[in-house]
Design a protein around this motif. Structure first.
Motif, PDB file in Angstrom:
ATOM      1  N   HIS A 122      -4.808 -10.619  -7.290  1.00 19.29           N
ATOM      2  CA  HIS A 122      -3.246 -10.566  -7.246  1.00 19.29           C
ATOM      3  C   HIS A 122      -2.937  -9.381  -6.089  1.00 19.29           C
ATOM      4  CE1 HIS A 122      -2.950 -12.913 -10.597  1.00 19.29           C
ATOM      5  NE2 HIS A 122      -3.259 -12.008 -11.486  1.00 19.29           N
ATOM      6  N   GLU A 123      -3.530  -8.452  -5.911  1.00 22.63           N
ATOM      7  CA  GLU A 123      -3.146  -7.477  -5.063  1.00 22.63           C
ATOM      8  C   GLU A 123      -3.393  -8.012  -3.636  1.00 22.63           C
ATOM      9  OE1 GLU A 123      -1.189  -4.873  -5.756  1.00 22.63           O
ATOM     10  OE2 GLU A 123      -1.483  -4.608  -7.968  1.00 22.63           O
ATOM     11  N   LEU A 124      -4.490  -8.680  -3.424  1.00 21.00           N
ATOM     12  CA  LEU A 124      -5.034  -9.183  -2.102  1.00 21.00           C
ATOM     13  C   LEU A 124      -4.229 -10.177  -1.821  1.00 21.00           C
ATOM     14  CD1 LEU A 124      -8.849  -8.719  -2.174  1.00 21.00           C
ATOM     15  CD2 LEU A 124      -7.155  -7.276  -0.792  1.00 21.00           C
ATOM     16  N   GLU A 137      -0.067  -1.487   2.201  1.00 19.87           N
ATOM     17  CA  GLU A 137      -0.159  -0.960   1.042  1.00 19.87           C
ATOM     18  C   GLU A 137      -0.830  -1.627  -0.083  1.00 19.87           C
ATOM     19  OE1 GLU A 137       3.920   1.642   0.557  1.00 19.87           O
ATOM     20  OE2 GLU A 137       3.646   0.429  -0.829  1.00 19.87           O
ATOM     21  N   GLU A 138      -0.637  -3.032  -0.023  1.00 21.16           N
ATOM     22  CA  GLU A 138      -1.180  -3.937  -0.904  1.00 21.16           C
ATOM     23  C   GLU A 138      -3.093  -3.789  -0.975  1.00 21.16           C
ATOM     24  OE1 GLU A 138       0.647  -4.883  -3.268  1.00 21.16           O
ATOM     25  OE2 GLU A 138       2.573  -4.671  -2.483  1.00 21.16           O
ATOM     26  N   GLU A 139      -3.259  -3.917   0.312  1.00 27.05           N
ATOM     27  CA  GLU A 139      -4.799  -3.665   0.383  1.00 27.05           C
ATOM     28  C   GLU A 139      -5.267  -2.598  -0.233  1.00 27.05           C
ATOM     29  OE1 GLU A 139      -5.950  -3.956   4.659  1.00 27.05           O
ATOM     30  OE2 GLU A 139      -4.608  -5.697   4.862  1.00 27.05           O
ATOM     31  N   ILE A 140      -4.728  -1.304  -0.259  1.00 28.27           N
ATOM     32  CA  ILE A 140      -4.874  -0.116  -0.852  1.00 28.27           C
ATOM     33  C   ILE A 140      -4.737  -0.333  -2.348  1.00 28.27           C
ATOM     34  CG2 ILE A 140      -4.024   2.455  -1.232  1.00 28.27           C
ATOM     35  CD1 ILE A 140      -3.408   2.510   1.695  1.00 28.27           C
ATOM     36  N   HIS A 141      -4.131  -0.880  -2.629  1.00 27.92           N
ATOM     37  CA  HIS A 141      -3.679  -1.088  -4.234  1.00 27.92           C
ATOM     38  C   HIS A 141      -4.896  -2.005  -4.716  1.00 27.92           C
ATOM     39  CE1 HIS A 141       1.118  -1.186  -4.253  1.00 27.92           C
ATOM     40  NE2 HIS A 141       0.459  -0.120  -3.942  1.00 27.92           N
ATOM     41  N   ALA A 142      -5.259  -3.132  -3.972  1.00 25.75           N
ATOM     42  CA  ALA A 142      -6.736  -3.589  -4.496  1.00 25.75           C
ATOM     43  C   ALA A 142      -7.922  -2.552  -4.575  1.00 25.75           C
ATOM     44  CB  ALA A 142      -6.764  -4.784  -3.458  1.00 25.75           C
ATOM     45  N   LYS A 200       6.733  -9.791 -10.890  1.00 22.89           N
ATOM     46  CA  LYS A 200       5.918 -10.601 -11.497  1.00 22.89           C
ATOM     47  C   LYS A 200       4.408  -9.717 -11.472  1.00 22.89           C
ATOM     48  CE  LYS A 200       6.554 -15.287  -9.821  1.00 22.89           C
ATOM     49  NZ  LYS A 200       6.290 -16.013  -8.799  1.00 22.89           N
ATOM     50  N   VAL A 201       4.318  -8.878 -10.320  1.00 22.54           N
ATOM     51  CA  VAL A 201       3.181  -7.794 -10.395  1.00 22.54           C
ATOM     52  C   VAL A 201       3.598  -6.693 -11.209  1.00 22.54           C
ATOM     53  CG1 VAL A 201       2.079  -6.153  -8.842  1.00 22.54           C
ATOM     54  CG2 VAL A 201       2.571  -8.365  -8.050  1.00 22.54           C
ATOM     55  N   THR A 202       4.608  -6.542 -11.439  1.00 21.71           N
ATOM     56  CA  THR A 202       5.015  -5.285 -12.589  1.00 21.71           C
ATOM     57  C   THR A 202       4.517  -5.812 -13.942  1.00 21.71           C
ATOM     58  OG1 THR A 202       6.925  -4.510 -11.292  1.00 21.71           O
ATOM     59  CG2 THR A 202       7.053  -3.974 -13.828  1.00 21.71           C
ATOM     60  N   GLU A 209       4.398   3.085  -9.156  1.00 24.25           N
ATOM     61  CA  GLU A 209       4.559   2.393  -7.668  1.00 24.25           C
ATOM     62  C   GLU A 209       5.544   0.880  -7.837  1.00 24.25           C
ATOM     63  OE1 GLU A 209       3.924   3.108  -4.928  1.00 24.25           O
ATOM     64  OE2 GLU A 209       3.439   1.421  -3.641  1.00 24.25           O
ATOM     65  N   GLN A 210       5.260   0.533  -8.872  1.00 23.46           N
ATOM     66  CA  GLN A 210       6.181  -0.784  -9.228  1.00 23.46           C
ATOM     67  C   GLN A 210       7.516  -0.560  -9.084  1.00 23.46           C
ATOM     68  OE1 GLN A 210       3.359  -2.991  -7.946  1.00 23.46           O
ATOM     69  NE2 GLN A 210       5.315  -4.088  -8.752  1.00 23.46           N
ATOM     70  N   ILE A 211       7.996   0.691  -9.782  1.00 26.10           N
ATOM     71  CA  ILE A 211       9.620   0.866  -9.574  1.00 26.10           C
ATOM     72  C   ILE A 211      10.125   0.711  -8.293  1.00 26.10           C
ATOM     73  CG2 ILE A 211      11.192   2.561 -10.223  1.00 26.10           C
ATOM     74  CD1 ILE A 211       9.572   3.430 -12.595  1.00 26.10           C
ATOM     75  N   GLU A 212       9.073   1.346  -7.256  1.00 25.17           N
ATOM     76  CA  GLU A 212       9.618   1.714  -5.903  1.00 25.17           C
ATOM     77  C   GLU A 212       9.583   0.248  -5.289  1.00 25.17           C
ATOM     78  OE1 GLU A 212       7.620   4.901  -3.889  1.00 25.17           O
ATOM     79  OE2 GLU A 212       7.204   3.627  -2.220  1.00 25.17           O
ATOM     80  N   GLU A 213       8.413  -0.554  -5.605  1.00 22.23           N
ATOM     81  CA  GLU A 213       8.339  -1.672  -4.888  1.00 22.23           C
ATOM     82  C   GLU A 213       9.336  -2.778  -5.357  1.00 22.23           C
ATOM     83  OE1 GLU A 213       5.917  -1.549  -2.797  1.00 22.23           O
ATOM     84  OE2 GLU A 213       3.982  -2.068  -3.327  1.00 22.23           O
ATOM     85  N   GLU A 214      10.088  -2.727  -6.572  1.00 22.16           N
ATOM     86  CA  GLU A 214      10.979  -3.504  -6.753  1.00 22.16           C
ATOM     87  C   GLU A 214      12.316  -3.025  -6.179  1.00 22.16           C
ATOM     88  OE1 GLU A 214      11.495  -4.995 -10.831  1.00 22.16           O
ATOM     89  OE2 GLU A 214       9.475  -4.480 -11.180  1.00 22.16           O
TER      90      GLU A 214
HETATM   91 MG    MG Z   1       0.599  -3.991  -5.148  1.00 19.39          MG
END
Ligand code: MG
Length: 180
Positions: free
Chosen positions: A16-18, A49-54, A96-98, A126-131
């Motif tokens: 999902h992160e990738l 950032e998403e690569e780092i999440h993965a 959705k990711v949250t 992190e998801q609070i910030e992303e949204e």
């Molecule tokens: Mg992410």
């Protein structure tokens, strides 16, 4: 040793992160195609950032003697109707990711996998910030409307985003990039 159910869902989250990285790279290419270089840059930072999440989930599984099993990444859309639509879609995607992160936290709790708490707490924040970030830009694009000057001004602001390796991550993962 990581709980097997937590391992399974974290492996799915790597995908999902990738996919998120792939989606934002596609959005970056879309913004390049309409010459909004700032938005294109902002989306490339987001993809990084998403690569780092993965990699955070990847390293967590490895560190806890689990097995990383990589799944298939779907192709993202190639274009959007407008900059506003792209950022609205980015915001919907983050919602959705949250929900996915919340579900992992729920399963980790059910399985009493307390060692996953720190990383999941980080992702929850992190998801609070992303949204919030994607919503803020979407709202600004609504204000811009069809005013080209305002759009170019906002694009200049998006160009100033600086990608930095999040400092808090070092504490959580012990340095993803360093291969530690
Ligand atoms: Mg992410």
């Amino acid at each position: 040793m990581i709980n097997k159910n937590v391992e399974k869902i974290m492996n799915e989250q790597i995908v999902h992160e990738l996919y998120s990285a792939y989606l934002y790279l596609a959005m970056s290419a879309y913004f390049e195609s309409i010459n909004l270089k700032g938005a294109a840059h902002w989306m490339r930072c987001q993809a990084q950032e998403e690569e780092i999440h993965a990699m955070l989930f990847y390293k967590h599984i490895v560190d806890r003697m689990g097995k990383v099993v990589l799944g298939k990444i779907d192709a993202p859309p190639a274009s959007w109707k407008s900059p506003l639509e792209a950022f609205v879609e980015a915001n919907k995607h983050e919602q959705k990711v949250t929900a996915l992160i919340n579900n992992i936290a729920k399963i980790a709790m059910q399985e009493a996998d307390f060692a996953s708490n720190t990383i999941l707490q980080w992702f929850t924040n992190e998801q609070i910030e992303e949204e919030a970030q994607t919503d803020e830009i979407a709202q600004q694009l609504k204000l811009v409307g069809d005013n080209s000057s305002a759009l170019l001004l906002l694009d200049q602001k998006l160009l100033t985003r600086i990608f930095t390796y999040p400092a808090t991550l070092s504490a959580v993962v012990g340095g993803v990039a360093g291969g530690n």
